[in-house]
Design a protein around this motif. Structure first.
Motif, PDB file in Angstrom:
ATOM      1  N   SER A   1      -3.095  -7.807   0.721  1.00 27.30           N
ATOM      2  CA  SER A   1      -3.474  -9.094   1.308  1.00 27.30           C
ATOM      3  C   SER A   1      -3.756 -10.152   0.246  1.00 27.30           C
ATOM      4  O   SER A   1      -3.705 -11.352   0.535  1.00 27.30           O
ATOM      5  CB  SER A   1      -4.698  -8.928   2.209  1.00 27.30           C
ATOM      6  N   ALA A   2      -4.039  -9.725  -0.978  1.00 31.95           N
ATOM      7  CA  ALA A   2      -4.245 -10.690  -2.062  1.00 31.95           C
ATOM      8  C   ALA A   2      -2.948 -11.403  -2.423  1.00 31.95           C
ATOM      9  O   ALA A   2      -2.968 -12.475  -3.038  1.00 31.95           O
ATOM     10  CB  ALA A   2      -4.809  -9.979  -3.291  1.00 31.95           C
ATOM     11  N   MET A   3      -1.805 -10.813  -2.029  1.00 35.01           N
ATOM     12  CA  MET A   3      -0.500 -11.397  -2.349  1.00 35.01           C
ATOM     13  C   MET A   3       0.137 -12.120  -1.175  1.00 35.01           C
ATOM     14  O   MET A   3       1.142 -12.807  -1.337  1.00 35.01           O
ATOM     15  CB  MET A   3       0.448 -10.298  -2.844  1.00 35.01           C
ATOM     16  N   GLY A   4      -0.414 -11.918   0.022  1.00 31.76           N
ATOM     17  CA  GLY A   4       0.186 -12.542   1.193  1.00 31.76           C
ATOM     18  C   GLY A   4      -0.243 -11.840   2.464  1.00 31.76           C
ATOM     19  O   GLY A   4      -1.388 -11.415   2.601  1.00 31.76           O
ATOM     20  N   THR A   5       0.702 -11.688   3.389  1.00 31.33           N
ATOM     21  CA  THR A   5       0.410 -11.091   4.689  1.00 31.33           C
ATOM     22  C   THR A   5       1.172  -9.780   4.842  1.00 31.33           C
ATOM     23  O   THR A   5       2.389  -9.790   5.075  1.00 31.33           O
ATOM     24  CB  THR A   5       0.817 -12.046   5.828  1.00 31.33           C
ATOM     25  N   PRO A   6       0.481  -8.654   4.692  1.00 30.70           N
ATOM     26  CA  PRO A   6       1.156  -7.369   4.882  1.00 30.70           C
ATOM     27  C   PRO A   6       1.229  -7.001   6.366  1.00 30.70           C
ATOM     28  O   PRO A   6       0.261  -7.183   7.109  1.00 30.70           O
ATOM     29  CB  PRO A   6       0.258  -6.390   4.117  1.00 30.70           C
ATOM     30  N   THR A   7       2.383  -6.497   6.788  1.00 33.24           N
ATOM     31  CA  THR A   7       2.562  -6.037   8.166  1.00 33.24           C
ATOM     32  C   THR A   7       3.108  -4.619   8.125  1.00 33.24           C
ATOM     33  O   THR A   7       4.143  -4.359   7.494  1.00 33.24           O
ATOM     34  CB  THR A   7       3.545  -6.937   8.930  1.00 33.24           C
ATOM     35  N   HIS A   8       2.409  -3.709   8.795  1.00 34.96           N
ATOM     36  CA  HIS A   8       2.856  -2.315   8.839  1.00 34.96           C
ATOM     37  C   HIS A   8       3.926  -2.198   9.916  1.00 34.96           C
ATOM     38  O   HIS A   8       3.638  -2.312  11.106  1.00 34.96           O
ATOM     39  CB  HIS A   8       1.670  -1.407   9.150  1.00 34.96           C
ATOM     40  N   VAL A   9       5.173  -1.970   9.507  1.00 37.53           N
ATOM     41  CA  VAL A   9       6.298  -2.004  10.448  1.00 37.53           C
ATOM     42  C   VAL A   9       6.784  -0.623  10.868  1.00 37.53           C
ATOM     43  O   VAL A   9       7.656  -0.513  11.733  1.00 37.53           O
ATOM     44  CB  VAL A   9       7.475  -2.817   9.863  1.00 37.53           C
ATOM     45  N   GLY A  10       6.232   0.443  10.280  1.00 40.49           N
ATOM     46  CA  GLY A  10       6.665   1.777  10.679  1.00 40.49           C
ATOM     47  C   GLY A  10       6.525   2.781   9.556  1.00 40.49           C
ATOM     48  O   GLY A  10       5.821   2.553   8.572  1.00 40.49           O
ATOM     49  N   GLU A  11       7.203   3.900   9.715  1.00 40.59           N
ATOM     50  CA  GLU A  11       7.119   4.992   8.751  1.00 40.59           C
ATOM     51  C   GLU A  11       7.938   4.684   7.496  1.00 40.59           C
ATOM     52  O   GLU A  11       8.510   3.603   7.362  1.00 40.59           O
ATOM     53  CB  GLU A  11       7.591   6.290   9.416  1.00 40.59           C
ATOM     54  N   ALA A  12       7.998   5.640   6.590  1.00 39.23           N
ATOM     55  CA  ALA A  12       8.701   5.453   5.316  1.00 39.23           C
ATOM     56  C   ALA A  12      10.117   4.933   5.548  1.00 39.23           C
ATOM     57  O   ALA A  12      10.849   5.441   6.395  1.00 39.23           O
ATOM     58  CB  ALA A  12       8.745   6.772   4.548  1.00 39.23           C
ATOM     59  N   GLY A  13      10.489   3.904   4.796  1.00 39.42           N
ATOM     60  CA  GLY A  13      11.809   3.290   4.917  1.00 39.42           C
ATOM     61  C   GLY A  13      11.844   2.100   5.848  1.00 39.42           C
ATOM     62  O   GLY A  13      12.755   1.268   5.765  1.00 39.42           O
ATOM     63  N   ALA A  14      10.850   1.984   6.735  1.00 38.12           N
ATOM     64  CA  ALA A  14      10.859   0.894   7.714  1.00 38.12           C
ATOM     65  C   ALA A  14      10.669  -0.466   7.051  1.00 38.12           C
ATOM     66  O   ALA A  14      11.205  -1.476   7.521  1.00 38.12           O
ATOM     67  CB  ALA A  14       9.776   1.119   8.770  1.00 38.12           C
ATOM     68  N   GLY A  15       9.912  -0.494   5.957  1.00 39.47           N
ATOM     69  CA  GLY A  15       9.757  -1.747   5.227  1.00 39.47           C
ATOM     70  C   GLY A  15      11.093  -2.231   4.694  1.00 39.47           C
ATOM     71  O   GLY A  15      11.421  -3.422   4.772  1.00 39.47           O
ATOM     72  N   GLN A  16      11.885  -1.299   4.168  1.00 38.65           N
ATOM     73  CA  GLN A  16      13.191  -1.664   3.620  1.00 38.65           C
ATOM     74  C   GLN A  16      14.175  -2.072   4.716  1.00 38.65           C
ATOM     75  O   GLN A  16      14.995  -2.976   4.510  1.00 38.65           O
ATOM     76  CB  GLN A  16      13.759  -0.509   2.794  1.00 38.65           C
ATOM     77  N   VAL A  17      14.117  -1.418   5.867  1.00 37.41           N
ATOM     78  CA  VAL A  17      14.971  -1.837   6.983  1.00 37.41           C
ATOM     79  C   VAL A  17      14.618  -3.264   7.394  1.00 37.41           C
ATOM     80  O   VAL A  17      15.501  -4.108   7.615  1.00 37.41           O
ATOM     81  CB  VAL A  17      14.830  -0.874   8.181  1.00 37.41           C
ATOM     82  N   SER A  18      13.318  -3.552   7.481  1.00 43.03           N
ATOM     83  CA  SER A  18      12.877  -4.898   7.861  1.00 43.03           C
ATOM     84  C   SER A  18      13.328  -5.931   6.836  1.00 43.03           C
ATOM     85  O   SER A  18      13.753  -7.039   7.194  1.00 43.03           O
ATOM     86  CB  SER A  18      11.356  -4.929   8.010  1.00 43.03           C
ATOM     87  N   LYS A  19      13.252  -5.584   5.546  1.00 39.96           N
ATOM     88  CA  LYS A  19      13.691  -6.528   4.513  1.00 39.96           C
ATOM     89  C   LYS A  19      15.198  -6.761   4.610  1.00 39.96           C
ATOM     90  O   LYS A  19      15.677  -7.892   4.434  1.00 39.96           O
ATOM     91  CB  LYS A  19      13.324  -6.005   3.123  1.00 39.96           C
ATOM     92  N   ALA A  20      15.963  -5.718   4.907  1.00 42.20           N
ATOM     93  CA  ALA A  20      17.405  -5.891   5.085  1.00 42.20           C
ATOM     94  C   ALA A  20      17.682  -6.856   6.235  1.00 42.20           C
ATOM     95  O   ALA A  20      18.549  -7.736   6.136  1.00 42.20           O
ATOM     96  CB  ALA A  20      18.076  -4.543   5.341  1.00 42.20           C
ATOM     97  N   CYS A  21      16.928  -6.719   7.328  1.00 39.32           N
ATOM     98  CA  CYS A  21      17.092  -7.627   8.469  1.00 39.32           C
ATOM     99  C   CYS A  21      16.721  -9.055   8.079  1.00 39.32           C
ATOM    100  O   CYS A  21      17.384 -10.020   8.497  1.00 39.32           O
ATOM    101  CB  CYS A  21      16.233  -7.154   9.636  1.00 39.32           C
TER     102      CYS A  21
END
Length: 233
Positions: A89-109
């Motif tokens: 949160s010190a860098m911005g707004t973190p959002t938990h989007v799912g299990e391992a790999g879900a962050g990367q899928v969201s970034k691809a989108c």
């Protein structure tokens, strides 16, 4: 944060990598933009050593990083996200989007959307300008309606001043669309617009312009139309 999947593998899974020296109970957070499959591979390897792992790629560019307003897309367990949330949160707004790999899928989108919008804005600006509309006034008019986007707002000076000093390099966006297209193939999803913009970014690289800002896609539309935005406006 490192550039690509092979770099993450080396830094985390290598003989002298992060996991080799991590203590049981530690938490490894990778903020690179990489393949979701590699993010899952790293998470599995970390789990085997009793180490937590989060994939947490970001969007917001250099200005977002400086100002602490990045959008952070986090994949991993609820427990590990809870441990990291305050720090992220010190860098911005973190959002938990799912299990391992879900962050990367969201970034691809995220990268799919940005690429498509940059191309659409480029085409609209060239069309309007060649038809005699003042591009600056058109951007102002469009920005007040449904066509208004963060991309148009953030990249306005790039488009109108033909200032392609990199905020985000075309070659990196090309790499990211490669990740998106590979992920789409894995899940049987067709991304025709993304495939087109991927090829246009490749064309920029072939012209030696991979280090230009990704808004330089405008120049390819101008070249095809035989018109530079703002000429005669």
């Amino acid at each position: 944060m490192v550039p690509d999947s092979p770099d993450v593998r080396e830094v985390t899974l290598g003989e002298d990598g992060v996991l080799a020296g991590a203590s049981e109970g530690a938490l490894a957070i990778d903020m690179s933009t990489i393949s979701p499959a590699v993010a899952r591979e790293v998470a599995a390897a970390a789990d085997g050593r009793g180490v937590g792992a989060l994939d947490a790629p970001v969007s917001g560019g250099e200005s977002g990083a400086i100002e602490g307003r990045l959008s952070i897309m986090v994949g991993g367990s609820d427990e590990h996200f809870a441990r990291a949330e305050e720090m992220l949160s010190a860098m911005g707004t973190p959002t938990h989007v799912g299990e391992a790999g879900a962050g990367q899928v969201s970034k691809a989108c995220n990268q799919v959307i940005i690429a498509g919008v940059i191309q659409a804005v480029s085409e609209a600006l060239v069309l309007g300008s060649k038809a005699g509309v003042d591009p600056q006034e058109m951007v102002r008019a469009l920005g007040g309606g449904l066509a208004g986007t963060r991309v148009m707002e953030a990249k306005e000076s790039n488009f109108l001043d033909h200032d392609f000093e990199p905020g985000f390099r075309a070659e990196l966006h090309h790499k990211d669309l490669g990740i998106a297209l590979a992920t789409a193939r894995e899940y049987g999803v067709s991304l025709p617009l993304t495939a087109l913009v991927d090829q246009l970014l490749a064309a920029l690289e072939h012209r030696g312009r991979g280090k230009d800002d990704h808004s330089a896609l405008l120049s390819l539309v101008e070249e095809a139309a035989g018109h530079r935005v703002g000429e005669g406006a």
